[in-house]
Design a protein around this motif. Structure first.
Motif, PDB file in Angstrom:
ATOM      1  N   ILE A 160       0.846  -1.207   0.000  1.00 35.35           N
ATOM      2  CA  ILE A 160       0.000   0.000   0.000  1.00 35.35           C
ATOM      3  C   ILE A 160       0.878   1.252   0.000  1.00 35.35           C
ATOM      4  O   ILE A 160       0.615   2.208  -0.741  1.00 35.35           O
ATOM      5  N   ARG A 161       1.928   1.242   0.810  1.00 34.66           N
ATOM      6  CA  ARG A 161       2.839   2.403   0.879  1.00 34.66           C
ATOM      7  C   ARG A 161       3.495   2.675  -0.471  1.00 34.66           C
ATOM      8  O   ARG A 161       3.598   3.816  -0.929  1.00 34.66           O
ATOM      9  N   VAL A 162       3.960   1.603  -1.124  1.00 32.44           N
ATOM     10  CA  VAL A 162       4.645   1.762  -2.405  1.00 32.44           C
ATOM     11  C   VAL A 162       3.673   2.274  -3.466  1.00 32.44           C
ATOM     12  O   VAL A 162       4.005   3.163  -4.250  1.00 32.44           O
ATOM     13  N   ALA A 163       2.444   1.727  -3.468  1.00 30.88           N
ATOM     14  CA  ALA A 163       1.425   2.179  -4.431  1.00 30.88           C
ATOM     15  C   ALA A 163       1.098   3.655  -4.210  1.00 30.88           C
ATOM     16  O   ALA A 163       0.945   4.428  -5.166  1.00 30.88           O
ATOM     17  N   GLU A 164       1.017   4.066  -2.947  1.00 32.45           N
ATOM     18  CA  GLU A 164       0.764   5.485  -2.625  1.00 32.45           C
ATOM     19  C   GLU A 164       1.919   6.354  -3.125  1.00 32.45           C
ATOM     20  O   GLU A 164       1.711   7.424  -3.707  1.00 32.45           O
ATOM     21  N   ASN A 165       3.147   5.881  -2.916  1.00 31.60           N
ATOM     22  CA  ASN A 165       4.325   6.631  -3.359  1.00 31.60           C
ATOM     23  C   ASN A 165       4.383   6.768  -4.881  1.00 31.60           C
ATOM     24  O   ASN A 165       4.740   7.821  -5.408  1.00 31.60           O
ATOM     25  N   TYR A 166       4.021   5.694  -5.589  1.00 35.99           N
ATOM     26  CA  TYR A 166       3.959   5.760  -7.052  1.00 35.99           C
ATOM     27  C   TYR A 166       3.008   6.878  -7.487  1.00 35.99           C
ATOM     28  O   TYR A 166       3.308   7.659  -8.398  1.00 35.99           O
ATOM     29  N   THR A 167       1.827   6.919  -6.844  1.00 35.43           N
ATOM     30  CA  THR A 167       0.796   7.877  -7.243  1.00 35.43           C
ATOM     31  C   THR A 167       1.220   9.304  -6.905  1.00 35.43           C
ATOM     32  O   THR A 167       1.034  10.228  -7.703  1.00 35.43           O
ATOM     33  N   SER A 168       1.823   9.496  -5.726  1.00 37.69           N
ATOM     34  CA  SER A 168       2.315  10.827  -5.352  1.00 37.69           C
ATOM     35  C   SER A 168       3.436  11.278  -6.278  1.00 37.69           C
ATOM     36  O   SER A 168       3.533  12.448  -6.649  1.00 37.69           O
ATOM     37  N   THR A 169       4.291  10.323  -6.688  1.00 39.12           N
ATOM     38  CA  THR A 169       5.388  10.643  -7.605  1.00 39.12           C
ATOM     39  C   THR A 169       4.853  11.103  -8.956  1.00 39.12           C
ATOM     40  O   THR A 169       5.424  12.003  -9.585  1.00 39.12           O
ATOM     41  N   LEU A 170       3.764  10.497  -9.406  1.00 40.44           N
ATOM     42  CA  LEU A 170       3.131  10.914 -10.665  1.00 40.44           C
ATOM     43  C   LEU A 170       2.812  12.414 -10.634  1.00 40.44           C
ATOM     44  O   LEU A 170       3.122  13.148 -11.577  1.00 40.44           O
ATOM     45  N   PHE A 171       2.201  12.868  -9.530  1.00 40.12           N
ATOM     46  CA  PHE A 171       1.840  14.283  -9.416  1.00 40.12           C
ATOM     47  C   PHE A 171       3.101  15.159  -9.361  1.00 40.12           C
ATOM     48  O   PHE A 171       3.158  16.214  -9.978  1.00 40.12           O
ATOM     49  N   CYS A 172       4.120  14.708  -8.628  1.00 41.67           N
ATOM     50  CA  CYS A 172       5.351  15.493  -8.507  1.00 41.67           C
ATOM     51  C   CYS A 172       6.058  15.651  -9.853  1.00 41.67           C
ATOM     52  O   CYS A 172       6.611  16.693 -10.161  1.00 41.67           O
ATOM     53  N   ASN A 173       6.015  14.576 -10.653  1.00 40.55           N
ATOM     54  CA  ASN A 173       6.729  14.602 -11.929  1.00 40.55           C
ATOM     55  C   ASN A 173       5.959  15.332 -13.024  1.00 40.55           C
ATOM     56  O   ASN A 173       6.543  16.070 -13.804  1.00 40.55           O
ATOM     57  N   ALA A 174       4.640  15.110 -13.072  1.00 44.17           N
ATOM     58  CA  ALA A 174       3.871  15.619 -14.219  1.00 44.17           C
ATOM     59  C   ALA A 174       2.963  16.804 -13.877  1.00 44.17           C
ATOM     60  O   ALA A 174       2.591  17.560 -14.774  1.00 44.17           O
ATOM     61  N   TYR A 175       2.583  16.944 -12.609  1.00 46.06           N
ATOM     62  CA  TYR A 175       1.629  18.011 -12.228  1.00 46.06           C
ATOM     63  C   TYR A 175       2.122  18.667 -10.942  1.00 46.06           C
ATOM     64  O   TYR A 175       1.420  18.708  -9.939  1.00 46.06           O
ATOM     65  N   ARG A 176       3.335  19.170 -10.988  1.00 48.16           N
ATOM     66  CA  ARG A 176       4.025  19.652  -9.796  1.00 48.16           C
ATOM     67  C   ARG A 176       3.245  20.734  -9.049  1.00 48.16           C
ATOM     68  O   ARG A 176       3.230  20.784  -7.826  1.00 48.16           O
ATOM     69  N   ASN A 177       2.572  21.614  -9.806  1.00 47.03           N
ATOM     70  CA  ASN A 177       1.886  22.744  -9.155  1.00 47.03           C
ATOM     71  C   ASN A 177       0.711  22.315  -8.281  1.00 47.03           C
ATOM     72  O   ASN A 177       0.277  23.055  -7.399  1.00 47.03           O
ATOM     73  N   MET A 178       0.184  21.120  -8.518  1.00 45.91           N
ATOM     74  CA  MET A 178      -0.939  20.688  -7.663  1.00 45.91           C
ATOM     75  C   MET A 178      -0.585  19.451  -6.826  1.00 45.91           C
ATOM     76  O   MET A 178      -1.449  18.850  -6.194  1.00 45.91           O
ATOM     77  N   ALA A 179       0.703  19.095  -6.815  1.00 48.29           N
ATOM     78  CA  ALA A 179       1.130  17.863  -6.150  1.00 48.29           C
ATOM     79  C   ALA A 179       0.810  17.856  -4.653  1.00 48.29           C
ATOM     80  O   ALA A 179       0.356  16.848  -4.111  1.00 48.29           O
ATOM     81  N   ALA A 180       1.045  18.995  -3.971  1.00 45.90           N
ATOM     82  CA  ALA A 180       0.832  19.041  -2.515  1.00 45.90           C
ATOM     83  C   ALA A 180      -0.648  18.859  -2.174  1.00 45.90           C
ATOM     84  O   ALA A 180      -0.999  18.123  -1.248  1.00 45.90           O
ATOM     85  N   GLU A 181      -1.525  19.525  -2.955  1.00 42.68           N
ATOM     86  CA  GLU A 181      -2.977  19.378  -2.708  1.00 42.68           C
ATOM     87  C   GLU A 181      -3.429  17.950  -3.006  1.00 42.68           C
ATOM     88  O   GLU A 181      -4.201  17.358  -2.250  1.00 42.68           O
TER      89      GLU A 181
END
Length: 360
Positions: free
Chosen positions: A7-28
């Motif tokens: 579960i942790r790794v899957a969550e990290n994959y998804t958060s990484t997606l936002f950081c890499n491709a949609y950085r401006n909304m990653a924190a939200e």
């Protein structure tokens, strides 16, 4: 622990997606990603929840963030009230197309069998602990005393009980435990079948670790249909009401994340599928454990070898002449060595639980 790591790794994959491709909304987005995977964990470990409900809740809460940063970005953020209107309208507007429905199907098919598997494992632990700490009856204790220590009173310190005598006493003492046998075998078979169903494209490992790609497809769809979606939003929620911009950038620790991912990927033997298969393979060896326990104890440890003089409860003899009874409660009515009453209520209870989990 393996499920929690997954579960942790899957969550990290998804958060990484936002950081890499949609950085401006990653924190939200990270807040909603975390909530989603918390729901996944709660469901897996037994909370009464609906997969459809928490998958839809994730896409509902994601929509205002995507609208604010992808569909209709502006120099300021949308207001909380406007975000709430968007959240409530998401299922009507369908900004992510059929992706949420696809996610609901995948999560339902993979999480429910995995949840059942974990519940079954917990029951297996309970069965083992219960049978490990059974209290023996007074009749059984006396029979064991007569078998093990009475020959000492006659100076026969090296003699061992006859095999038939030993079987009668141990089968009498373990009559309750033998009743578990049939249901334990059914339980292991059901676990094997369930384990087979957890592999492949519908397996939890595949579905959770690829959830980020579903989210990516949903975001691409929202971006492509942006102008059309803006019109629909204006009809339902009116033009955007904005407030001063507060969106921070990506606050996700990718270095730490990448270490976890590398650990998880590198150590393939720790992967869920392999561990599950290995576990089932070991468990299969103990399929007939409860039915054969008395025979194992007598043949391997307690009774005299064939052809040697042995103790029959009264003296040394060449062979045991009384009838040898079978295993289980019914067979004990003819036991010449131990009087056995009905099934222990504690055993009846775990048998009922095994029947229930097999049915599930």
């Amino acid at each position: 622990e393996t499920f929690e790591m997954l579960i942790r790794v899957a969550e990290n994959y998804t958060s990484t997606l936002f950081c890499n491709a949609y950085r401006n909304m990653a924190a939200e987005a990270a807040v909603h990603v975390q909530e989603f995977f918390t729901d996944v964990g709660l469901f897996l470990f037994g909370t009464d929840a609906s997969t459809e409900e928490f998958v839809n809740r994730f896409f509902d809460t994601l929509f205002p963030v995507v609208y604010n940063h992808v569909i209709n970005p502006g120099p300021t953020d949308i207001s909380l009230e406007y975000a709430e209107c968007l959240r409530a309208a998401r299922r009507d507007i369908r900004p992510f197309g059929n992706i949420p429905r696809k996610a609901v199907g995948q999560m339902g098919r993979s999480l429910l069998p995995s949840r059942t598997f974990l519940q079954a494992l917990n029951l297996g632990v309970e069965v083992i602990n219960t049978t490990d700490h059974l209290r023996f009856s007074r009749e059984c204790s006396r029979a064991l005393l007569r078998m093990q220590y009475c020959p000492h009173c006659q100076g026969l310190t090296l003699s061992k009980p006859c095999l038939g005598y030993c079987l009668n006493i141990i089968r009498g003492c373990l009559a309750d435990v033998a009743e578990v046998d049939l249901h334990w075998q059914g339980y292991i078979q059901a676990l094997e079948e369930l384990s087979g169903a957890l592999s492949g494209a519908h397996g939890i490992e595949h579905v959770l670790l690829n959830f980020h790609s579903l989210v990516h497809d949903a975001l691409v769809q929202a971006r492509i249909n942006g102008p059309e979606l803006s019109e629909q939003v204006n009809k339902i929620c009116g033009p955007p009401v904005r407030k001063p911009k507060q969106s921070p950038g990506c606050s996700f620790d990718q270095n730490k994340d990448n270490q976890v991912l590398k650990m998880f990927s590198r150590d393939s033997e720790q992967r869920l599928t392999n561990r599950r298969k290995e576990f089932i393979r070991h468990l299969r060896l103990y399929r007939a454990f409860y039915g054969g326990l008395a025979d194992q104890l007598c043949a391997n440890e307690l009774a005299a070898a064939d052809g040697l003089p042995c103790w029959n409860g009264e003296g040394l003899v060449q062979s045991y002449t009384h009838r040898v009874v079978g295993s289980g409660i019914k067979a004990q009515s003819a036991n010449p060595e131990v009087k056995v009453k009905g099934t222990d209520p504690v055993i009846s209870q775990i048998i009922d639980k095994l029947k229930h989990v097999i049915q599930v």
